[in-house]
Design a protein around this motif. Structure first.
Motif, PDB file in Angstrom:
ATOM      1  N   HIS B  46       0.829  -1.217   0.000  1.00  0.00           N
ATOM      2  CA  HIS B  46       0.000   0.000   0.000  1.00  0.00           C
ATOM      3  C   HIS B  46       0.864   1.268   0.000  1.00  0.00           C
ATOM      4  O   HIS B  46       0.661   2.168  -0.827  1.00  0.00           O
ATOM      5  CB  HIS B  46      -0.915  -0.047   1.227  1.00  0.00           C
ATOM      6  CG  HIS B  46      -1.756   1.170   1.415  1.00  0.00           C
ATOM      7  ND1 HIS B  46      -2.802   1.478   0.570  1.00  0.00           N
ATOM      8  CD2 HIS B  46      -1.711   2.158   2.346  1.00  0.00           C
ATOM      9  CE1 HIS B  46      -3.350   2.605   0.988  1.00  0.00           C
ATOM     10  NE2 HIS B  46      -2.714   3.044   2.045  1.00  0.00           N
ATOM     11  N   VAL B  49       2.817   1.648  -3.453  1.00  0.00           N
ATOM     12  CA  VAL B  49       2.047   2.128  -4.611  1.00  0.00           C
ATOM     13  C   VAL B  49       1.519   3.549  -4.386  1.00  0.00           C
ATOM     14  O   VAL B  49       1.363   4.311  -5.350  1.00  0.00           O
ATOM     15  CB  VAL B  49       0.896   1.155  -5.010  1.00  0.00           C
ATOM     16  CG1 VAL B  49       1.448  -0.087  -5.666  1.00  0.00           C
ATOM     17  CG2 VAL B  49      -0.020   0.827  -3.865  1.00  0.00           C
ATOM     18  N   ALA B  50       1.264   3.898  -3.113  1.00  0.00           N
ATOM     19  CA  ALA B  50       0.808   5.270  -2.829  1.00  0.00           C
ATOM     20  C   ALA B  50       1.911   6.269  -3.190  1.00  0.00           C
ATOM     21  O   ALA B  50       1.644   7.319  -3.804  1.00  0.00           O
ATOM     22  CB  ALA B  50       0.432   5.406  -1.357  1.00  0.00           C
ATOM     23  N   TRP B  51       3.135   5.944  -2.840  1.00  0.00           N
ATOM     24  CA  TRP B  51       4.270   6.795  -3.178  1.00  0.00           C
ATOM     25  C   TRP B  51       4.415   6.896  -4.704  1.00  0.00           C
ATOM     26  O   TRP B  51       4.630   7.978  -5.259  1.00  0.00           O
ATOM     27  CB  TRP B  51       5.544   6.252  -2.507  1.00  0.00           C
ATOM     28  CG  TRP B  51       6.785   6.556  -3.283  1.00  0.00           C
ATOM     29  CD1 TRP B  51       7.609   5.662  -3.905  1.00  0.00           C
ATOM     30  CD2 TRP B  51       7.354   7.843  -3.545  1.00  0.00           C
ATOM     31  NE1 TRP B  51       8.621   6.302  -4.550  1.00  0.00           N
ATOM     32  CE2 TRP B  51       8.498   7.643  -4.338  1.00  0.00           C
ATOM     33  CE3 TRP B  51       6.984   9.142  -3.206  1.00  0.00           C
ATOM     34  CZ2 TRP B  51       9.285   8.692  -4.790  1.00  0.00           C
ATOM     35  CZ3 TRP B  51       7.772  10.204  -3.657  1.00  0.00           C
ATOM     36  CH2 TRP B  51       8.916   9.974  -4.431  1.00  0.00           C
ATOM     37  N   CYS B  89      -1.383   3.085 -10.162  1.00  0.00           N
ATOM     38  CA  CYS B  89      -0.847   3.021  -8.787  1.00  0.00           C
ATOM     39  C   CYS B  89      -1.870   3.563  -7.788  1.00  0.00           C
ATOM     40  O   CYS B  89      -2.022   3.010  -6.689  1.00  0.00           O
ATOM     41  CB  CYS B  89       0.448   3.829  -8.682  1.00  0.00           C
ATOM     42  SG  CYS B  89       1.801   3.050  -9.538  1.00  0.00           S
ATOM     43  N   THR B  90      -2.554   4.660  -8.147  1.00  0.00           N
ATOM     44  CA  THR B  90      -3.539   5.236  -7.220  1.00  0.00           C
ATOM     45  C   THR B  90      -4.730   4.287  -7.056  1.00  0.00           C
ATOM     46  O   THR B  90      -5.285   4.173  -5.956  1.00  0.00           O
ATOM     47  CB  THR B  90      -4.005   6.621  -7.724  1.00  0.00           C
ATOM     48  OG1 THR B  90      -2.867   7.343  -8.141  1.00  0.00           O
ATOM     49  CG2 THR B  90      -4.690   7.409  -6.635  1.00  0.00           C
ATOM     50  N   THR B  93      -3.608   1.787  -4.700  1.00  0.00           N
ATOM     51  CA  THR B  93      -3.553   2.394  -3.356  1.00  0.00           C
ATOM     52  C   THR B  93      -4.936   2.334  -2.703  1.00  0.00           C
ATOM     53  O   THR B  93      -5.071   1.945  -1.539  1.00  0.00           O
ATOM     54  CB  THR B  93      -3.099   3.868  -3.442  1.00  0.00           C
ATOM     55  OG1 THR B  93      -1.911   3.937  -4.188  1.00  0.00           O
ATOM     56  CG2 THR B  93      -2.894   4.471  -2.074  1.00  0.00           C
ATOM     57  N   THR B  96      -5.913  -1.477  -1.997  1.00  0.00           N
ATOM     58  CA  THR B  96      -5.207  -2.084  -0.852  1.00  0.00           C
ATOM     59  C   THR B  96      -5.589  -1.363   0.451  1.00  0.00           C
ATOM     60  O   THR B  96      -5.724  -2.003   1.491  1.00  0.00           O
ATOM     61  CB  THR B  96      -3.675  -2.021  -1.049  1.00  0.00           C
ATOM     62  OG1 THR B  96      -3.321  -0.676  -1.369  1.00  0.00           O
ATOM     63  CG2 THR B  96      -3.212  -2.951  -2.143  1.00  0.00           C
ATOM     64  N   GLY B  97      -5.775  -0.057   0.355  1.00  0.00           N
ATOM     65  CA  GLY B  97      -6.186   0.708   1.543  1.00  0.00           C
ATOM     66  C   GLY B  97      -7.555   0.259   2.028  1.00  0.00           C
ATOM     67  O   GLY B  97      -7.804   0.149   3.233  1.00  0.00           O
ATOM     68  N   SER B 118      -6.572  10.784  -1.529  1.00  0.00           N
ATOM     69  CA  SER B 118      -6.180   9.766  -2.521  1.00  0.00           C
ATOM     70  C   SER B 118      -7.258   9.624  -3.590  1.00  0.00           C
ATOM     71  O   SER B 118      -6.952   9.471  -4.774  1.00  0.00           O
ATOM     72  CB  SER B 118      -5.965   8.407  -1.846  1.00  0.00           C
ATOM     73  OG  SER B 118      -4.978   8.511  -0.880  1.00  0.00           O
ATOM     74  N   TRP B 122      -6.969  10.242  -7.591  1.00  0.00           N
ATOM     75  CA  TRP B 122      -7.447   9.253  -8.570  1.00  0.00           C
ATOM     76  C   TRP B 122      -8.376   9.926  -9.597  1.00  0.00           C
ATOM     77  O   TRP B 122      -8.265   9.683 -10.793  1.00  0.00           O
ATOM     78  CB  TRP B 122      -8.184   8.127  -7.832  1.00  0.00           C
ATOM     79  CG  TRP B 122      -8.653   7.029  -8.719  1.00  0.00           C
ATOM     80  CD1 TRP B 122      -7.949   5.921  -9.092  1.00  0.00           C
ATOM     81  CD2 TRP B 122      -9.933   6.908  -9.350  1.00  0.00           C
ATOM     82  NE1 TRP B 122      -8.704   5.140  -9.923  1.00  0.00           N
ATOM     83  CE2 TRP B 122      -9.922   5.716 -10.100  1.00  0.00           C
ATOM     84  CE3 TRP B 122     -11.082   7.699  -9.361  1.00  0.00           C
ATOM     85  CZ2 TRP B 122     -11.024   5.294 -10.837  1.00  0.00           C
ATOM     86  CZ3 TRP B 122     -12.179   7.283 -10.104  1.00  0.00           C
ATOM     87  CH2 TRP B 122     -12.136   6.087 -10.827  1.00  0.00           C
TER      88      TRP B 122
END
Lengths: 228, 226
Positions: B46, B49-51, B89-90, B93, B96-97, B118, B122
């Motif tokens: 998480h 991919v957030a980064w 990636c977002t 994120t 998974t979040g 986030s 997106w």
């Protein structure tokens, strides 16, 4: 100095032209104001709550209604220019793109202020929550939020004006981009409506930063949107 | 060309090895968290991919600005590649979040500041991609998308700042076991390498596609003239 004076004069004429056009075609702005009243009424119909509970909710709902009604004004701003080739004619004039942006921004800002005035009256009547308990602070929040909203909206209105599905695209792009404005304005309004207002100035500062960033950025990048 | 191919192969193997090491560490080196158990291991993916999502936004905005200054489509290909990978990636994120939130907070979604920011990111990526798909002329598409990318770049710090001022329940800098911290670092590095590799590959695809389109256009003109 002469250049600045010329720019101010051009800004005045462009603003005058936009306001005159709106005055001569009242269907646009009257539809926008009617939408504001309808939105306020529809929202309030769903909220059968005591006044104290409503006070916490009204701020967010007010700004949501202002967003949707205001979007109509922003969409019209450039759509009207595209009709009959007015946009191409406007670009032929020896006026800096930044001046055109500032004039459009001012016209949109005034339209948003008009929407807010109607919404304040509608929400006060329908919800029975006095929005103007601290009028000066609330007016400051309204002006800063409208400036930020109008700056992004004017840019996106120009950006989407030549694209086929411009109406849906404008809303889709505008909502995430102005979310800091809606969040901050709603939070500041909520604090102002409380019995003892908290640190609403912090939210006003964020609104001011947003407005400064996007007015400056818009003046710089608007040139790239006038190349069609 | 042979050298480029061998370099590509070496880079692919390097990224694959990094990812393999990271996943082995996630499952076998990182200790099991006491409260959440194995579900906590989602955090390593998480955060990484957030980064990468934020890095995608940064790359998209900066390469968009570079296009506006230079006016070469090469920069637009970088910007589009960053937008597509950043969006992916977002999305990961958020997914998974959401999985983590279901175990930690017993809900798939909550209007928590970090989650909201986030989601806004997106939406911004999705809007940029939607605008791209709505314009046919490459130069015009590049110009409009570049302006939007610059606006997005300016908006993201404001979104983060606005949501940071709300009180949230999202952990910001939690206390971690040193082994967990090390695994997190390796995971972030490996996913950053994957992110960079994907952007490079996608950028090359876009460049080839543009060359093919230009060639077809040229042939069409020649055929019509003859």
């Amino acid at each position: 100095m002469t250049l600045l004076l010329d720019s101010v004069r051009a800004w005045c004429w462009l603003l005058h032209k936009d306001l005159l056009r709106e005055w001569r075609a009242p269907r646009g702005w009257s539809g926008m104001l009617l939408l504001a009243v309808v939105l306020a009424a529809l929202i309030e119909m769903q909220l059968e709550l005591p006044r104290e509970l409503k006070r916490g909710l009204v701020a967010g709902l007010f700004w949501l209604a202002a967003f949707f009604a205001g979007t109509l004004a922003l969409e019209r701003s450039f759509a009207a220019e595209r009709e009959c080739g007015c946009w191409s004619a406007l670009l032929l004039y020896p006026v800096a793109p930044g001046t055109i942006f500032l004039a459009k921004l001012t016209a949109n800002f005034l339209a948003l202020c008009l929407v807010d005035a109607v919404l304040v009256a509608a929400f006060t009547i329908f919800s029975d929550v006095p929005l103007l308990t601290r009028p000066a602070a609330f007016a400051g929040i309204l002006l800063l939020a409208n400036l930020g909203f109008a700056s992004v909206g004017t840019l996106l209105g120009a950006l989407t004006s030549g694209i086929q599905q411009r109406g849906s695209l404008l809303v889709l792009l505008l909502l995430p981009l102005v979310s800091p404005v809606i969040l901050s304005a709603a939070q500041a309004t909520r604090l102002l409506l409380a019995d003892s207002p908290g640190d609403w100035q912090r939210w006003a500062q964020l609104l001011a930063v947003f407005a400064v960033v996007f007015v400056s950025l818009g003046t710089l990048v608007f040139e790239f949107l006038t190349e069609d | 060309m042979v050298l480029a191919r061998s370099t590509r192969l070496a880079a692919t193997l390097f990224v694959a090895a990094l990812l393999l090491v990271a996943h082995v560490m996630i499952f076998f080196v990182a200790p099991r968290e006491v409260t959440m158990g194995d579900v906590q291991r989602i955090v390593y993916l998480h955060v990484s991919v957030a980064w990468c999502g934020l890095a995608g936004c940064l790359t998209m905005g900066l390469t968009g600005a570079a296009f506006l200054l230079r006016r070469t489509l090469r920069w637009d290909h970088w910007s589009q590649a960053a937008a597509e990978i950043g969006w992916l990636c977002t999305t990961l994120t958020l997914a998974t979040g959401s999985l983590w939130a279901h175990e930690a907070w017993n809900t798939w979604w909550t209007w928590e500041p970090r989650l909201t920011s986030s989601l806004v990111l997106w939406m911004l990526f999705a809007g940029c991609l939607l605008v791209r798909s709505s314009i046919d002329d490459p130069q015009r598409r590049a110009r409009i998308s570049a302006v939007l990318a610059v606006l997005t770049l300016a908006d993201v710090p404001l979104v983060v700042m606005a949501t940071r001022w709300f009180r949230g329940v999202h952990p910001v800098t939690p206390e971690m076991d040193p082994r967990m911290r090390m695994v997190l670092l390796v995971s972030v590095l490996s996913y950053t390498a994957l992110f960079a590799a994907l952007i490079i590959v996608r950028r090359r695809q876009l460049e080839y596609a543009a060359e093919v389109t230009a060639e077809e256009h040229h042939r069409g003109i020649v055929t019509a003239a003859s």
